[in-house]
Design an enzyme around this catalytic site. Structure first.
Site, PDB file in Angstrom:
ATOM      1  N   ASP A  24       0.675  -1.202   0.146  1.00 27.77           N
ATOM      2  CA  ASP A  24      -0.095  -0.151  -0.060  1.00 27.77           C
ATOM      3  C   ASP A  24       0.894   1.317  -0.048  1.00 27.77           C
ATOM      4  OD1 ASP A  24      -2.670   1.017   0.331  1.00 27.77           O
ATOM      5  OD2 ASP A  24      -1.875   1.931   2.337  1.00 27.77           O
TER       6      ASP A  24
ATOM      7  N   GLU B 114       0.794  -0.405  -4.942  1.00 26.58           N
ATOM      8  CA  GLU B 114      -0.060   0.433  -5.219  1.00 26.58           C
ATOM      9  C   GLU B 114       0.398   1.672  -5.129  1.00 26.58           C
ATOM     10  OE1 GLU B 114      -3.127   3.148  -3.759  1.00 26.58           O
ATOM     11  OE2 GLU B 114      -1.807   2.841  -2.258  1.00 26.58           O
TER      12      GLU B 114
HETATM   13  C1  GLC Z   1      -3.427   6.761  -2.309  1.00 26.42           C
HETATM   14  C2  GLC Z   1      -3.336   7.572  -3.690  1.00 26.42           C
HETATM   15  C3  GLC Z   1      -4.324   8.821  -3.737  1.00 26.42           C
HETATM   16  C4  GLC Z   1      -5.495   8.522  -3.376  1.00 26.42           C
HETATM   17  C5  GLC Z   1      -5.354   8.195  -1.982  1.00 26.42           C
HETATM   18  C6  GLC Z   1      -6.569   8.111  -1.095  1.00 26.42           C
HETATM   19  O1  GLC Z   1      -2.380   7.204  -1.618  1.00 26.42           O
HETATM   20  O2  GLC Z   1      -2.055   7.990  -4.058  1.00 26.42           O
HETATM   21  O3  GLC Z   1      -4.173   9.197  -4.963  1.00 26.42           O
HETATM   22  O4  GLC Z   1      -6.049   9.495  -3.491  1.00 26.42           O
HETATM   23  O5  GLC Z   1      -4.504   6.954  -1.826  1.00 26.42           O
HETATM   24  O6  GLC Z   1      -7.807   7.365  -1.706  1.00 26.42           O
HETATM   25  C1  GLC Z   2      -4.056   3.409  -0.238  1.00 26.78           C
HETATM   26  C2  GLC Z   2      -5.578   2.826   0.103  1.00 26.78           C
HETATM   27  C3  GLC Z   2      -6.279   3.902   0.553  1.00 26.78           C
HETATM   28  C4  GLC Z   2      -5.928   4.485   1.619  1.00 26.78           C
HETATM   29  C5  GLC Z   2      -4.333   4.830   1.687  1.00 26.78           C
HETATM   30  C6  GLC Z   2      -3.847   5.001   2.813  1.00 26.78           C
HETATM   31  O1  GLC Z   2      -4.028   4.353  -1.064  1.00 26.78           O
HETATM   32  O2  GLC Z   2      -5.957   2.235  -1.072  1.00 26.78           O
HETATM   33  O3  GLC Z   2      -7.771   3.385   0.803  1.00 26.78           O
HETATM   34  O4  GLC Z   2      -6.677   5.252   2.108  1.00 26.78           O
HETATM   35  O5  GLC Z   2      -3.632   4.027   1.094  1.00 26.78           O
HETATM   36  O6  GLC Z   2      -3.446   3.997   3.545  1.00 26.78           O
END
Ligand code: GLC
Ligand code: GLC
Length: 647
Positions: A282, A324
């Site tokens: 993540d 991610e």
């Molecule tokens: C992730 C993404 C970002 C997104 C966030 C929360 O860290 O990089 O683009 O908005 O998660 O949804």
């Molecule tokens: C990732 C997850 C998002 C979360 C963020 C922080 O972007 O997909 O849902 O808010 O990381 O952990």
């Protein structure tokens, strides 16, 4: 390599003594294959403060322990996957993404719905909020309290292992998150830090000096400006500021500390040994911070993933890492290891740009921006795969690159603002019913929440009770999924999309969720809709389900869609028709055409030259004629073709 040569003989003897000649040799081969990459990566991150060779030795001990702990069944799976390292590149791979508690009651409950997944053709299941997160608001489970325990409401670790085994029997790989950038503020490390442990304080990015915090802030964007402005949170217990990129209860780990690297490696091995096949790492772009920069996509962040993956591969080579990284198009493919040279990194990464551009395409009914932006991207390394998708649990950030917008004569910020307004439903002619997410007025940025069906026009169409508009919306859903499924990579189905579930407004009544519009597109699964879809194919859920199944079946039977190829775009001769080619070195080409417009369009026959010689067939309409009576290639409104030549 000298370091390796010096180490090899001793290591060979140690491994044979500990694991016997067969396993010892196997492990030696695995280590040998990854030594250079891991050593280089560790050196780039930790030298000169720490000796990379000594560090690597210590980390190897940990992965060898993990190997020892790994079950015979999982070791067999590793062996099969080492024989067929492209197992996840098959066009039969289809992903499904769901929150455990929204899909079923709990982990055992998930097992009761496997027929549904199998019927869809699912071979990969990403389950979210599996691990124990903090009480109360946990950012949807992304604030982990214990990486080695499940959320007690959902079941136990044993339940997770049993579910993984049940999935394995059905040929479904399980993906679980490793939230490696931060922990919850009540994780044991954080609690110990608060209680005064210097060791654990050093696990986090802690700042006594407000001036330094401010210097960092100057260059840092905000991920959740409405819910959690700024990137630092004051802690009375620490008597200091702690780095919190996301919510104030998500404490960023200090990955400059090799102890943190080792802890996360242990977590990865632990989950791998429970039977998890894919580790979704993540928020990896945020792992490394550098003063004066936005502290995203730093070279060291890549190196950390490279080192984790190389080490994990020694213990569990059948387990994949998925990055991610929702980052600008020029930064994406690096997470798959495409650097100055191939540096094996994640096996899988989200194709965020394809998702953004597909929505851009249906909003503008023009192919130019997506043709240009997607055409300019570098190809993924042959041993990897994209995860392609239309929606997932997060918001859509309108990642339209300035250069790409400029190339098609659009003003970048005006265009991004247009997309946000369009999908909010506030633009003349918009069919979308989305909602803004984390609007940042200071920089004029607005992201978007909403289910696929709502963004594609189904909510508007049913509100207006207009059968033609319903048909248009369903065609749009099909078009979006046909691009995602026809691109190459593992397509991900977002839970509920298979039956066209709509937005869930109920979240606003829950104080813990009300401020986070992503809950709009995280509805509980509607099993009645699934039932209706199965019994009545003319119902809306039935029509969507048929579409998804049709695409999945067609895809599974199309070897040209094997991942590991290259996808390029081309101008089709019609401004509203998007054209792409997926070419796999061994399996040949697929030519995709998507009519983004509400009217039928005609494409010059010359585009077929790109397929090479042979009779052309549309795998989505194998009995139909590709070429119309007047010698043209006609695409019905919002229709898609997947063209291949017969061999
Ligand atoms: C992730 C993404 C970002 C997104 C966030 C929360 O860290 O990089 O683009 O908005 O998660 O949804
Ligand atoms: C990732 C997850 C998002 C979360 C963020 C922080 O972007 O997909 O849902 O808010 O990381 O952990």
């Amino acid at each position: 390599m000298t370091a390796w040569r010096a180490r090899r003989a001793d290591l060979a003897a140690e491994l044979t003594a500990r694991f016997g000649p067969d396993d010892g040799d196997l492990l030696l081969a695995r280590i040998e294959r990854r030594w250079r990459d891991v050593h280089e990566a560790l050196a780039a991150v930790f030298a000169p403060r720490h000796d990379p060779a000594a560090l690597l030795d210590r980390l190897l001990c940990r992965v060898l322990d993990a190997y020892e702990e790994r079950s015979a069944e999982l070791r067999r799976l590793d062996r099969r996957r080492e024989i067929d390292p492209g197992w996840f590149q098959s066009p039969q791979m289809l992903g499904y993404v769901a929150y455990v508690d929204r899909f079923a009651d709990d982990l055992p409950g998930v097992a009761e719905h496997l027929d549904h997944l199998e019927d869809l053709g699912v071979t990969y299941l990403h389950l979210m909020s599996v691990l124990r997160a903090r009480e109360g608001d946990s950012d949807g489970g992304y604030a982990i309290t214990d990486y080695r325990a499940t959320d007690p409401r959902l079941g136990t670790m044993d339940d997770l292992e049993q579910l993984a085994a049940a999935l394995r029997r059905r040929g479904i790989a399980l993906c679980v998150d490793v939230v490696c950038n931060h922990t919850a503020d009540d994780h044991e490390w954080a609690r110990r830090a608060k209680a005064g442990s210097a060791t654990h304080r050093a696990y986090y990015r802690v700042f006594e000096d407000r001036a330094l915090v401010e210097r960092y802030e100057e260059a840092l964007p905000e991920v959740f400006p409405e819910l959690s402005p700024g990137n630092f949170t004051w802690s009375d217990d620490l008597d200091a500021w702690v780095w919190t990129t996301f919510r104030d209860f998500q404490w960023d780990l200090d990955h400059e500390n090799p102890a943190v690297f080792g802890e996360m490696l242990d977590v990865m091995c632990f989950l791998a040994n429970r039977g998890v096949d894919v580790l979704r790492l993540d928020a990896v772009p945020f792992l490394w911070k550098r003063l004066g920069t936005d502290s995203q996509n730093q070279p060291e962040a890549h190196r950390l993933v490279q080192a984790w993956r190389g080490l994990l591969n020694v213990a569990a080579p059948g387990v994949l890492c998925k990055a991610e990284a929702i980052v600008p198009p020029g930064q994406l493919v690096q997470y798959l290891g495409a650097h100055d040279r191939l540096r094996p990194e994640a096996d899988l990464a989200y194709h965020n740009q394809l998702m953004v551009m597909s929505w851009n395409g249906v909003a503008t009914r023009r192919a130019d921006l997506m043709t240009h932006a997607l055409g300019r991207m570098r190809q993924p390394p042959p041993g990897t795969a994209w995860c392609t998708y239309v929606r997932i649990h997060d918001d859509i950030g309108w990642a339209v690159d300035d250069v790409d917008a400029g190339a098609v004569g659009a003003d970048p910020s005006t265009h991004r603002a247009f997309l946000a307004a369009f999908f909010r439903g506030d633009f003349p002619g918009s069919f979308a019913r989305g909602a803004p997410f984390m609007t940042n007025h200071a920089i004029g940025d607005e992201r978007t929440s909403g289910m696929t069906s709502a963004l594609a026009g189904l909510a508007e169409a049913t509100e207006r009770d207009d059968a033609f508009l319903v048909d248009q919306a369903l065609r749009r859903v099909r078009l979006l999924y046909a691009i995602a499924m026809g691109w190459g990579g593992i397509p991900l189905l977002w839970m509920g999309d298979e039956v066209g579930l709509g937005n869930d407004d109920a979240y606003v009544d829950d104080p813990e969720r009300a401020g986070d519009s992503r809950w709009l597109h995280r509805p509980p699964m509607d099993w009645q809709a699934v039932e209706l879809a199965r019994t009545d194919p003319t119902s809306i859920p039935g029509r969507v389900l048929d579409t998804v199944r049709e695409l999945a079946v067609a895809r599974a039977g199309t070897p040209q869609l094997r991942s590991g190829g290259a996808t390029t775009t081309f101008t089709t001769g019609d401004a509203a028709v998007f054209g792409w080619i997926h070419e796999h070195a061994a399996e040949g080409r697929l030519l995709g055409l998507a009519n983004l417009h509400d009217d039928p369009r005609t494409v010059p026959l010359g585009v077929l030259d790109r397929l090479g010689p042979g009779a052309v067939v549309d795998v989505l309409d194998p009995a139909g004629d590709v070429v119309g009576p007047d010698g043209h290639l006609v695409l019905d409104r919002l229709d898609v073709r997947w063209l291949v030549t017969t061999r």
